[in-house]
Design an enzyme around this catalytic site. Structure first.
Site, PDB file in Angstrom:
ATOM      1  N   ARG A  85      -6.179  41.069  41.571  1.00 13.61           N
ATOM      2  CA  ARG A  85      -7.360  41.480  40.793  1.00 13.61           C
ATOM      3  C   ARG A  85      -7.677  42.955  40.977  1.00 13.61           C
ATOM      4  O   ARG A  85      -8.187  43.608  40.063  1.00 13.61           O
ATOM      5  CB  ARG A  85      -8.569  40.618  41.183  1.00 13.61           C
ATOM      6  CG  ARG A  85      -8.589  39.285  40.492  1.00 13.61           C
ATOM      7  CD  ARG A  85      -9.748  38.470  40.982  1.00 13.61           C
ATOM      8  NE  ARG A  85      -9.414  37.705  42.162  1.00 13.61           N
ATOM      9  CZ  ARG A  85     -10.311  37.262  43.043  1.00 13.61           C
ATOM     10  NH1 ARG A  85     -11.584  37.522  42.881  1.00 13.61           N
ATOM     11  NH2 ARG A  85      -9.920  36.546  44.068  1.00 13.61           N
ATOM     12  N   GLU A 140     -12.323  35.721  52.897  1.00  9.50           N
ATOM     13  CA  GLU A 140     -13.353  34.677  52.905  1.00  9.50           C
ATOM     14  C   GLU A 140     -12.726  33.286  52.957  1.00  9.50           C
ATOM     15  O   GLU A 140     -13.277  32.380  53.558  1.00  9.50           O
ATOM     16  CB  GLU A 140     -14.268  34.822  51.676  1.00  9.50           C
ATOM     17  CG  GLU A 140     -15.585  34.077  51.851  1.00  9.50           C
ATOM     18  CD  GLU A 140     -16.442  34.065  50.584  1.00  9.50           C
ATOM     19  OE1 GLU A 140     -16.018  34.604  49.549  1.00  9.50           O
ATOM     20  OE2 GLU A 140     -17.529  33.469  50.642  1.00  9.50           O
TER      21      GLU A 140
END
Ligand SMILES: O=P(O)(O)OC[C@H]1O[C@H](OP(=O)(O)OP(=O)(O)O)[C@H](O)[C@@H]1O
Ligand SMILES: Nc1ncnc2[nH]cnc12
Length: 172
Positions: free
Chosen positions: A60, A97
């Site tokens: 991304r 995360e």
């Protein structure tokens, strides 16, 4: 902060793992006005920083980093996951995360003392960006800043990056 862009970001609960709220940028990318506004907003932050190279992380990060490099007239350096870069590499392990992994950069990617801007779509724990910083430092470049489209402030990623100027366009 640009609150007007928030409405283009979709929230998906429990992706890719139970308990993670995923901030989906595909809904922003497909809207031509929102995508342009996002890139223009990031470029405004980067203006005047005399950037030689934009460094971005697969996958991304490439979307925003490549567009920004073009706008700034800078070179683009890809940071990739294992087994993707063809020449000699350096690497850094990291936790994010929702997992752990390793990132790679070509050993000859950055010139000594060159001014580097690290660009990614999202700052969560800061593990990914910290790994990129450690590689950029190994190659003796100067980190002029780290720019994110989205910052998840509650995860305190900024604290991991406290040695560098950190900017984000949208905060949650
Ligand atoms: O601040 P952190 O906790 O390190 O998390 C942020 C990173 O996580 C996402 O990438 P991901 O590894 O999911 O890869 P992708 O871009 O290929 O989807 C995102 O694009 C950032 O690079
Ligand atoms: N919550 C999240 N949403 C989208 N991308 C992420 N990368 C790390 N955490 C994320």
């Amino acid at each position: 902060m640009d609150t007007s862009l928030k409405k283009y970001i979709r929230h998906i609960p429990d992706f890719p793992k139970q308990g993670i709220l995923f901030y989906d940028i595909t809904t922003l990318l497909k809207n031509k006005a929102a995508f342009k506004k996002a890139i223009d907003g990031l470029a405004k932050i980067a203006k005047g920083k005399k950037i030689d190279y934009v460094v971005s992380v697969e996958s991304r990060g490439f979307i925003f980093g490549a567009a920004l490099a073009y706008k700034l007239g800078a070179g683009f350096i890809p940071v990739r996951k294992k087994g993707k870069l063809p020449a000699e590499t350096i690497s850094a392990d990291y936790a994010l995360e929702y997992g752990t992994d390793s990132l790679y950069m070509h050993k000859d990617a950055l010139k000594t003392s060159s001014r580097v801007l690290i660009v990614d779509d999202l700052l969560a724990t800061g593990g990914t960006a910290a790994a990129v910083c450690s590689m950029a430092r190994q190659l003796k470049s100067r980190i002029a800043g780290i720019i994110f489209l989205i910052e998840l402030c509650g995860l305190k990623g900024r604290e991991k990056l406290k040695d560098y100027p950190v900017y984000s366009l949208i905060q949650y």
